[in-house]
Design a protein around this motif. Structure first.
Motif, mmCIF file in Angstrom:
data_model
loop_
_atom_site.group_PDB
_atom_site.id
_atom_site.type_symbol
_atom_site.label_atom_id
_atom_site.label_comp_id
_atom_site.label_asym_id
_atom_site.label_seq_id
_atom_site.Cartn_x
_atom_site.Cartn_y
_atom_site.Cartn_z
ATOM 1 N N LYS A 1 0.832 -1.207 0.000
ATOM 2 C CA LYS A 1 0.000 0.000 0.000
ATOM 3 C C LYS A 1 0.866 1.255 0.000
ATOM 4 O O LYS A 1 0.496 2.278 -0.605
ATOM 5 N N LYS A 2 2.018 1.163 0.646
ATOM 6 C CA LYS A 2 2.929 2.307 0.710
ATOM 7 C C LYS A 2 3.640 2.530 -0.622
ATOM 8 O O LYS A 2 3.919 3.671 -1.005
ATOM 9 N N TYR A 3 3.933 1.423 -1.339
ATOM 10 C CA TYR A 3 4.685 1.523 -2.601
ATOM 11 C C TYR A 3 3.927 0.820 -3.739
ATOM 12 O O TYR A 3 4.430 -0.146 -4.341
ATOM 13 N N PRO A 4 2.716 1.276 -4.072
ATOM 14 C CA PRO A 4 1.931 0.621 -5.128
ATOM 15 C C PRO A 4 2.596 0.712 -6.502
ATOM 16 O O PRO A 4 2.309 -0.105 -7.378
ATOM 17 N N ILE B 1 7.109 -11.195 -2.803
ATOM 18 C CA ILE B 1 6.774 -9.833 -3.224
ATOM 19 C C ILE B 1 6.892 -9.788 -4.740
ATOM 20 O O ILE B 1 7.980 -9.989 -5.293
ATOM 21 N N GLU B 2 5.763 -9.564 -5.413
ATOM 22 C CA GLU B 2 5.777 -9.447 -6.877
ATOM 23 C C GLU B 2 5.988 -7.994 -7.245
ATOM 24 O O GLU B 2 5.161 -7.134 -6.934
ATOM 25 N N PHE B 3 7.109 -7.713 -7.900
ATOM 26 C CA PHE B 3 7.511 -6.346 -8.210
ATOM 27 C C PHE B 3 7.098 -5.904 -9.610
ATOM 28 O O PHE B 3 6.936 -6.714 -10.520
ATOM 29 N N SER C 1 13.971 0.509 2.778
ATOM 30 C CA SER C 1 15.035 1.458 2.418
ATOM 31 C C SER C 1 15.259 1.486 0.913
ATOM 32 O O SER C 1 15.404 2.553 0.304
ATOM 33 N N ILE C 2 15.265 0.298 0.286
ATOM 34 C CA ILE C 2 15.478 0.205 -1.160
ATOM 35 C C ILE C 2 14.306 0.827 -1.914
ATOM 36 O O ILE C 2 14.496 1.590 -2.872
ATOM 37 N N LEU C 3 13.089 0.528 -1.487
ATOM 38 C CA LEU C 3 11.907 1.060 -2.160
ATOM 39 C C LEU C 3 11.777 2.565 -1.956
ATOM 40 O O LEU C 3 11.335 3.284 -2.861
ATOM 41 N N ASP C 4 12.148 3.025 -0.793
ATOM 42 C CA ASP C 4 12.054 4.454 -0.492
ATOM 43 C C ASP C 4 12.971 5.275 -1.394
ATOM 44 O O ASP C 4 12.626 6.373 -1.820
ATOM 45 N N GLU C 5 14.109 4.707 -1.699
ATOM 46 C CA GLU C 5 15.054 5.396 -2.587
ATOM 47 C C GLU C 5 14.586 5.322 -4.035
ATOM 48 O O GLU C 5 14.900 6.189 -4.847
ATOM 49 N N GLY C 6 13.836 4.260 -4.360
ATOM 50 C CA GLY C 6 13.341 4.086 -5.730
ATOM 51 C C GLY C 6 14.120 3.026 -6.475
ATOM 52 O O GLY C 6 15.342 2.916 -6.315
#
Length: 477
Positions: free
Chosen positions: A361-364, A379-381, A454-459
């Motif tokens: 939900k945080k990183y749709p 986790i399906e990316f 941390s990885i997702l937050d950076e992109g």
């Protein structure tokens, strides 16, 4: 003795570069190249304990792979070590080919106590694939009808890589280029979890005398390669239909059984009232220290196949049922089957999945879905432009490579920067597999969550660019 040969005591003094050369020269050079891409050439292990792998460089790695499902109790669990010590101290016989073996008998008895219905006869093996081979032979041998025989598998299934089991495997092209044990024309593939397709297959293979030519259907209660789950009630209905039509049901619990699937159950199929004709088990059964598997069936079915003096020894295996392996399996089963232990696994599984759903939900933009159940989650990316290249490509190979680059970038960064070891499957390289030992704590789950956050937050973009630029030379090969 050859002066170029090493002794066990020499191993710790061999340099990392020499070990890499040995692996590349004498085991698998192409796989070594993949390890380099993922950063795993630095996975030079000193020792391992519990949830952690310790490297010679001093790094402490959180193992979220459990050896692809083998380490349900983590590395070198005390219960397993004590079982091995018991065997050594009492000079337990490992290889007994004549006469009833005490350890084999007790392990088989214990399995019969843990499994429902008439599942009470065990054939031991060394691996999961070998357990499935035993199942294939059992259901085939028990059929006396001379008509051509068929077996049913589901799309995306994985049942092993030996020639017989490979016939029932339908993922990642594992069977391409091989003369598999069962001819392709004897295998019927139905869509995953499609009850209508199963019913139609039965109808298509039923003769005017109301007999059909299907031997068995092989099912993973949860997909080991792509974490596919089945519709609610599917297993129960398949068992009922199969019984009505004299088709054997084989449930492959090799990867998802022994507490892995949560819900307070030892086996995944226990979520329903389905009782198959055969269950295959392996991986976690050996406590992370022993190679052992089991095929469990009913006394009635076993006698049908091997019930005479002439047929009773038609299936056997040199290294099945080694004494120490059985001893470890006995203690592992006792530990994992404890209701409080299974309850704890379920609580951690619920916590983990809820946290992953919150992450989605945080990183749709980056997370398409959360897959799996219990402590086998994925986790399906969506890798952005990498995923677009994959979806637009008409070539399965290019699509697989494109998504493979995306997941490799994630796995490498988790390992190199966050000391977390994860894995993925080539059958769907968009999915990061999370399969930690069942002994994982909530605080250790949070270590992973902090790392991936941390990885997702950076992109993803910077992660992908960094990976591609840093590995351009290796990627070309």
């Amino acid at each position: 003795m050859n002066n170029n040969m090493y002794k066990l005591e020499d191993i710790s003094s061999i340099s990392t570069s020499e070990i890499l050369d040995m692996y590349s020269n004498h085991i698998n050079p192409a796989l070594m190249n993949i390890f380099k891409l993922l950063g795993f050439k630095d996975l030079d292990v000193s020792h391992a304990n519990g949830m952690y792998i310790y490297l010679n460089s001093g790094r402490k790695i959180l193992d979220m792979t459990s050896g692809l499902g083998v380490l349900a109790l983590g590395h070198n669990h005390p219960v397993v070590i004590e079982a091995e010590k018991f065997c050594h101290n009492n000079e337990v016989i490992d290889m007994q080919k004549l006469g009833p073996n005490r350890l084999q008998s007790v392990l088989a008895h214990n399995l019969s106590q843990l499994l429902p219905g008439d599942l009470n006869i065990t054939t031991l093996s060394v691996s999961g694939a070998e357990a499935n081979e035993a199942a294939i032979k059992l259901v085939t041998k028990s059929q006396k009808d001379k008509r051509k025989k068929f077996m049913i598998r589901m799309e995306g299934a994985y049942h092993g890589k030996t020639h017989g089991a490979l016939s029932l495997t339908d993922s990642e092209g594992f069977g391409d280029g091989f003369l598999v044990g069962i001819p392709k024309e004897n295998i019927v593939t139905i869509p995953h979890g499609d009850l209508i397709a199963f019913k139609k297959t039965i109808s298509d293979h039923t003769f005017p005398d109301k007999k059909n030519d299907i031997i068995a259907i092989f099912i993973e209660p949860m997909g080991g390669q792509d974490l596919q789950t089945l519709p609610e009630g599917f297993l129960t209905e398949v068992c009922e239909l199969s019984k009505d039509n004299k088709i054997y049901t084989v449930f492959d619990e090799i990867k998802v059984g022994l507490g892995r699937s949560g819900n307070g159950n030892l086996f995944y199929f226990e979520k329903e009232k389905a009782i198959p004709d055969v269950v295959t088990i392996s991986k976690a059964l050996g406590g992370g220290k022993r190679a052992i598997g089991a095929m469990v069936t009913s006394n009635e079915l076993f006698k049908r196949a091997y019930g005479t003096r002439d047929s009773c020894a038609l299936h056997s295996s040199t290294f099945s049922g080694i004494g120490e392996s059985c001893a470890v399996a006995i203690e592992t089963l006792n530990y994992i089957s404890d209701k409080n232990f299974l309850k704890g696994v379920d609580e951690k599984a619920i916590f983990f999945k809820n946290e992953l759903v919150s992450l989605q939900k945080k990183y749709p933009k980056y997370i398409k879905s959360i897959k799996g159940e219990g402590l086998f989650l994925g986790i399906e990316f969506d890798f952005g432009w990498i995923s677009k290249v994959a979806s637009l490509s008409k070539s399965k190979k290019i699509s697989k490579i494109a998504n493979g680059v995306g997941i490799a970038a994630i796995v490498r960064r988790l390992f190199k920067e966050h000391n977390v070891l994860c894995h993925f499957s080539g059958s769907n390289p968009c999915v990061l597999h999370l399969m930690p030992p069942l002994i994982i704590s909530e605080s250790e789950i949070k270590v992973f969550l902090k790392a991936i956050n941390s990885i997702l937050d950076e992109g993803f973009e910077s992660t992908l660019i960094s990976f591609i630029s840093g590995n351009f030379k290796d990627l070309r090969h």
